[in-house]
Scaffold this motif. Structure first.
Motif, PDB file in Angstrom:
ATOM      1  N   TYR A 197       4.601   7.883   7.645  1.00  0.00           N
ATOM      2  CA  TYR A 197       3.763   7.572   6.487  1.00  0.00           C
ATOM      3  C   TYR A 197       2.308   7.904   6.802  1.00  0.00           C
ATOM      4  CZ  TYR A 197       7.433   4.939   4.043  1.00  0.00           C
ATOM      5  OH  TYR A 197       8.574   4.578   3.380  1.00  0.00           O
ATOM      6  N   ILE A 198       1.668   8.640   5.899  1.00  0.00           N
ATOM      7  CA  ILE A 198       0.229   8.869   6.019  1.00  0.00           C
ATOM      8  C   ILE A 198      -0.503   7.660   5.441  1.00  0.00           C
ATOM      9  CG2 ILE A 198       0.090  10.109   3.808  1.00  0.00           C
ATOM     10  CD1 ILE A 198      -1.978  10.874   6.988  1.00  0.00           C
ATOM     11  N   TYR A 199      -1.622   7.335   6.033  1.00  0.00           N
ATOM     12  CA  TYR A 199      -2.417   6.150   5.667  1.00  0.00           C
ATOM     13  C   TYR A 199      -3.749   6.682   5.129  1.00  0.00           C
ATOM     14  CZ  TYR A 199      -4.536   1.522   6.878  1.00  0.00           C
ATOM     15  OH  TYR A 199      -5.167   0.305   6.874  1.00  0.00           O
ATOM     16  N   PRO A 200      -3.820   7.043   3.839  1.00  0.00           N
ATOM     17  CA  PRO A 200      -4.981   7.762   3.301  1.00  0.00           C
ATOM     18  C   PRO A 200      -6.058   6.831   2.757  1.00  0.00           C
ATOM     19  CG  PRO A 200      -3.332   7.614   1.615  1.00  0.00           C
ATOM     20  CD  PRO A 200      -2.777   6.859   2.824  1.00  0.00           C
ATOM     21  N   GLN A 201      -7.204   7.438   2.457  1.00  0.00           N
ATOM     22  CA  GLN A 201      -8.267   6.711   1.783  1.00  0.00           C
ATOM     23  C   GLN A 201      -8.067   6.724   0.271  1.00  0.00           C
ATOM     24  OE1 GLN A 201     -10.772   4.979   3.443  1.00  0.00           O
ATOM     25  NE2 GLN A 201      -9.443   5.481   5.170  1.00  0.00           N
ATOM     26  N   MET A 218       3.401   7.278   1.805  1.00  0.00           N
ATOM     27  CA  MET A 218       2.033   6.866   2.103  1.00  0.00           C
ATOM     28  C   MET A 218       1.942   5.346   2.150  1.00  0.00           C
ATOM     29  SD  MET A 218      -0.031   7.357  -1.526  1.00  0.00           S
ATOM     30  CE  MET A 218       0.857   8.808  -2.092  1.00  0.00           C
ATOM     31  N   THR A 219       1.004   4.866   2.952  1.00  0.00           N
ATOM     32  CA  THR A 219       0.651   3.443   2.995  1.00  0.00           C
ATOM     33  C   THR A 219      -0.783   3.337   2.511  1.00  0.00           C
ATOM     34  OG1 THR A 219       2.111   3.047   4.874  1.00  0.00           O
ATOM     35  CG2 THR A 219       0.390   1.433   4.484  1.00  0.00           C
ATOM     36  N   ILE A 220      -1.000   2.620   1.411  1.00  0.00           N
ATOM     37  CA  ILE A 220      -2.305   2.671   0.755  1.00  0.00           C
ATOM     38  C   ILE A 220      -2.712   1.292   0.265  1.00  0.00           C
ATOM     39  CG2 ILE A 220      -1.274   3.241  -1.494  1.00  0.00           C
ATOM     40  CD1 ILE A 220      -3.695   5.182  -1.901  1.00  0.00           C
ATOM     41  N   ALA A 221      -4.013   1.057   0.241  1.00  0.00           N
ATOM     42  CA  ALA A 221      -4.540  -0.218  -0.249  1.00  0.00           C
ATOM     43  C   ALA A 221      -4.180  -0.401  -1.712  1.00  0.00           C
ATOM     44  CB  ALA A 221      -6.050  -0.272  -0.063  1.00  0.00           C
ATOM     45  N   SER A 222      -3.859  -1.632  -2.086  1.00  0.00           N
ATOM     46  CA  SER A 222      -3.444  -1.913  -3.455  1.00  0.00           C
ATOM     47  C   SER A 222      -4.514  -1.520  -4.468  1.00  0.00           C
ATOM     48  CB  SER A 222      -3.096  -3.400  -3.603  1.00  0.00           C
ATOM     49  OG  SER A 222      -2.571  -3.672  -4.879  1.00  0.00           O
ATOM     50  N   ALA A 233       4.011   9.462  -7.539  1.00  0.00           N
ATOM     51  CA  ALA A 233       4.530   9.662  -6.184  1.00  0.00           C
ATOM     52  C   ALA A 233       6.052   9.622  -6.187  1.00  0.00           C
ATOM     53  CB  ALA A 233       3.964   8.609  -5.246  1.00  0.00           C
ATOM     54  N   HIS A 234       6.620   8.632  -6.853  1.00  0.00           N
ATOM     55  CA  HIS A 234       8.076   8.505  -6.916  1.00  0.00           C
ATOM     56  C   HIS A 234       8.715   9.714  -7.583  1.00  0.00           C
ATOM     57  CE1 HIS A 234       7.992   3.813  -6.545  1.00  0.00           C
ATOM     58  NE2 HIS A 234       7.872   4.424  -5.379  1.00  0.00           N
ATOM     59  N   ASP A 235       8.078  10.243  -8.599  1.00  0.00           N
ATOM     60  CA  ASP A 235       8.620  11.420  -9.284  1.00  0.00           C
ATOM     61  C   ASP A 235       8.740  12.621  -8.343  1.00  0.00           C
ATOM     62  OD1 ASP A 235       8.827  10.024 -11.653  1.00  0.00           O
ATOM     63  OD2 ASP A 235       6.956  10.832 -12.504  1.00  0.00           O
ATOM     64  N   GLN A 236       7.922  12.622  -7.278  1.00  0.00           N
ATOM     65  CA  GLN A 236       7.955  13.715  -6.314  1.00  0.00           C
ATOM     66  C   GLN A 236       8.639  13.311  -5.002  1.00  0.00           C
ATOM     67  OE1 GLN A 236       4.674  16.579  -6.416  1.00  0.00           O
ATOM     68  NE2 GLN A 236       3.503  15.102  -7.625  1.00  0.00           N
ATOM     69  N   GLY A 237       9.352  12.165  -5.045  1.00  0.00           N
ATOM     70  CA  GLY A 237      10.134  11.734  -3.893  1.00  0.00           C
ATOM     71  C   GLY A 237       9.331  11.128  -2.763  1.00  0.00           C
ATOM     72  N   VAL A 238       8.106  10.707  -3.046  1.00  0.00           N
ATOM     73  CA  VAL A 238       7.220  10.135  -2.034  1.00  0.00           C
ATOM     74  C   VAL A 238       7.240   8.613  -2.139  1.00  0.00           C
ATOM     75  CG1 VAL A 238       4.830   9.965  -1.221  1.00  0.00           C
ATOM     76  CG2 VAL A 238       5.742  12.176  -2.009  1.00  0.00           C
ATOM     77  N   TYR A 239       7.602   7.949  -1.048  1.00  0.00           N
ATOM     78  CA  TYR A 239       7.637   6.490  -1.008  1.00  0.00           C
ATOM     79  C   TYR A 239       6.215   5.922  -0.914  1.00  0.00           C
ATOM     80  CZ  TYR A 239      12.706   6.510  -0.174  1.00  0.00           C
ATOM     81  OH  TYR A 239      14.068   6.667  -0.298  1.00  0.00           O
ATOM     82  N   VAL A 240       6.053   4.707  -1.439  1.00  0.00           N
ATOM     83  CA  VAL A 240       4.734   4.074  -1.458  1.00  0.00           C
ATOM     84  C   VAL A 240       4.814   2.672  -0.869  1.00  0.00           C
ATOM     85  CG1 VAL A 240       2.834   3.237  -2.897  1.00  0.00           C
ATOM     86  CG2 VAL A 240       4.010   5.378  -3.497  1.00  0.00           C
ATOM     87  N   ILE A 262       5.733  -3.823   0.104  1.00  0.00           N
ATOM     88  CA  ILE A 262       4.456  -4.529   0.052  1.00  0.00           C
ATOM     89  C   ILE A 262       4.239  -5.238   1.378  1.00  0.00           C
ATOM     90  CG2 ILE A 262       3.111  -6.368  -1.031  1.00  0.00           C
ATOM     91  CD1 ILE A 262       4.606  -5.841  -3.622  1.00  0.00           C
ATOM     92  N   GLN A 263       3.092  -4.962   2.006  1.00  0.00           N
ATOM     93  CA  GLN A 263       2.674  -5.702   3.196  1.00  0.00           C
ATOM     94  C   GLN A 263       1.748  -6.823   2.720  1.00  0.00           C
ATOM     95  OE1 GLN A 263       0.808  -2.906   5.875  1.00  0.00           O
ATOM     96  NE2 GLN A 263       2.630  -1.623   6.029  1.00  0.00           N
TER      97      GLN A 263
END
Length: 275
Positions: A197-201, A218-222, A233-240, A262-263
């Motif tokens: 998982y990428i952790y982006p800004q 990706m792991t991203i701030a809420s 993201a889901h439409d392109q198969g990317v988990y969040v 959710i963390q």
């Protein structure tokens, strides 16, 4: 009149106590996985994050698993610790990568009220948890090298992860997240099947890098992602995975976005909310 008013207030109270129901649509078969933030989280909890006690309590509270901050010692041991320097939370000082595990494990948390708790290795955690292979963990990779040779550091770090995965058979139960694309691509070159998982800004950065490099998600701030972007993201198969979820209202808001994970710093509340 008084009886009528009493009944009206009672009905209002019962209505306000009803839990919101959610329609979950995501890539997990319509289930949001609940992970504790370093165990039970940083806010008003009895144990320091990343401690064995905090992670153990998180699992006892029926979370799917826990996020764990991960660093590397000079002799290749993976350690659960968040901060850049030991002096920020313990009775020792220095960067973990500049020390051996024998040196690091002498440190104790000192910030009130977290006194007398030990820093632990990932092996300490896994060996202490019965049924760890039925739980889900996220390793949040904290890259704090003791020298400037980034490539050698990444190589040592990724080798240590591979060794741990092989020993404990973690391929299907651990997500690996990092802000560093070079680290993730090195990990990918060694083990293409690992869940990276990428952790982006920003959402745009996360989606772009996930698609370009073939990361799982990706792991991203809420606060940095909307419900529409989660769907994109889901439409392109990317988990969040969403983090930065501290209050009850933030938990509810995060659930409404339909992420896959959710963390949270409020483990018990989110587990109950999703039941």
């Amino acid at each position: 009149m008084k009886n009528t008013l009493y009944i009206a207030l009672l009905l209002l109270g019962l209505t306000s106590c009803q839990k919101e129901t959610f329609t979950i649509v995501n890539l997990n078969g319509s289930e949001i996985y609940v992970l504790g933030h370093g165990g039970m989280g940083m806010i008003a909890n009895a144990y320091p994050i990343n401690s064995l006690e905090s992670i153990g309590l998180c699992l006892l509270n029926n979370a799917h698993g826990s996020e764990i901050d991960v660093q590397l010692t000079s002799d290749g041991v993976l350690v659960a610790y968040h901060d850049h320097d030991l002096s920020e939370s313990t009775d020792m000082s220095g960067i973990i990568h500049s020390m051996t595990w024998e040196e690091v494990q002498k440190a104790n948390y000192t910030n009130l009220p977290y006194q007398s708790y030990d820093i632990v290795s990932l092996e300490n955690i896994l060996s202490a948890i019965d049924g760890y292979d039925s739980k889900l963990f996220t390793f949040d990779i904290k890259l704090y090298p003791a020298d400037s040779d980034q490539a050698a550091y990444h190589d040592q770090f990724t080798d240590a992860i591979v060794a741990l995965f092989n020993k404990y058979k973690l391929d299907n139960s651990v997500y690996i997240e990092s802000q560093n694309t070079d680290f993730l691509t090195m990990m990918q070159s060694k083990k293409p099947n690992y869940m990276l998982y990428i952790y982006p800004q920003t959402f745009e950065e996360g989606l772009s890098k996930s698609l370009i490099y073939g990361f799982r998600g990706m792991t991203i701030a809420s606060h940095a992602i909307t419900v529409e972007q989660v769907q994109e993201a889901h439409d392109q198969g990317v988990y969040v995975t969403i983090w930065g979820v501290v209050t009850k209202d933030e938990n509810i808001e995060a659930v409404r976005k339909n992420p896959d994970v959710i963390q949270t710093d409020k483990v018990e509340y989110l587990v109950d909310l999703l039941q």
